[in-house]
Design a protein around this motif. Structure first.
Motif, short mmCIF file in Angstrom:
data_model
loop_
_atom_site.label_atom_id
_atom_site.label_comp_id
_atom_site.label_asym_id
_atom_site.label_seq_id
_atom_site.Cartn_x
_atom_site.Cartn_y
_atom_site.Cartn_z
N UNK A 1 -1.73 5.74 -11.59
CA UNK A 1 -2.86 4.97 -11.08
C UNK A 1 -2.93 3.57 -11.68
N UNK A 2 -2.51 3.40 -12.92
CA UNK A 2 -2.52 2.08 -13.56
C UNK A 2 -1.58 1.14 -12.80
N UNK A 3 -0.39 1.63 -12.46
CA UNK A 3 0.57 0.81 -11.71
C UNK A 3 0.02 0.50 -10.33
N UNK B 1 0.84 -1.20 0.00
CA UNK B 1 0.00 0.00 0.00
C UNK B 1 0.88 1.25 0.00
N UNK B 2 1.97 1.24 0.77
CA UNK B 2 2.90 2.38 0.74
C UNK B 2 3.48 2.58 -0.67
N UNK B 3 3.83 1.48 -1.31
CA UNK B 3 4.37 1.55 -2.67
C UNK B 3 3.33 2.14 -3.63
N UNK B 4 2.09 1.69 -3.51
CA UNK B 4 1.03 2.20 -4.37
C UNK B 4 0.75 3.67 -4.08
N UNK B 5 0.86 4.07 -2.82
CA UNK B 5 0.63 5.46 -2.43
C UNK B 5 1.70 6.37 -3.02
N UNK B 6 2.94 5.93 -3.01
CA UNK B 6 4.04 6.74 -3.52
C UNK B 6 4.06 6.84 -5.03
N UNK B 7 3.40 5.92 -5.69
CA UNK B 7 3.42 5.88 -7.16
C UNK B 7 2.47 6.94 -7.72
#
Length: 141
Positions: free
Chosen positions: A75-77, A66-72
């Motif tokens: 949105x597709x990634x 979730x941290x990784x997705x937050x930093x990205x």
């Protein structure tokens, strides 16, 4: 069961991305805000359901993902990363799959769901010209 998991993950993706975009990793432990947007709220409930079913190591992995997705910024990634986590969890927990199927709205035939997340986002099934940002003059025909 594999096709059902894939379908659920695809349907849940926009909700997960919206919740993570709104709250970051706090989505896993945050109490639901009564005023929260329906999309964000549903994504939060899905992620928290997964969170509650995982052991300590699984929760640590989930925080990392979730941290990784937050930093990205893509949105597709983020959707792909969160979907992969959800798919792996559902493959191991058929009871969770049934629980999440009940949470998600049943798509009506021909219904299209369009979700926008983030500042100045645009969501549309069909769109002509869309301009976000400051200082633009609309086109005149």
């Amino acid at each position: 069961m594999g096709a059902e998991i894939v379908a659920l993950v695809e349907q849940a993706g926009p909700y997960l991305t919206a919740a993570v975009g709104a709250y970051g990793a706090a989505v896993l432990t945050r109490a639901q805000d009564a005023a929260a947007d329906a999309t964000v709220g549903l994504g939060q409930r899905i992620l928290q359901s997964v969170w509650q079913r995982r052991d300590e190591a699984g929760r640590a992995e989930m925080v990392r993902v979730v941290d990784e997705a937050t930093d990205e910024q893509d949105d597709v990634y983020s959707t792909a990363v969160l979907s992969r986590l959800l798919r792996r969890t559902l493959e191991d927990d058929p009871d969770l799959l049934a629980e999440l199927v009940r949470l998600l709205p049943t798509p009506a035939a021909g219904t299209v769901t369009v979700t926008a997340s983030g500042e100045r986002s645009i969501a549309a099934q069909h769109i002509g010209t869309a301009i976000t940002g400051d200082g633009h003059t609309p086109f005149r025909s």
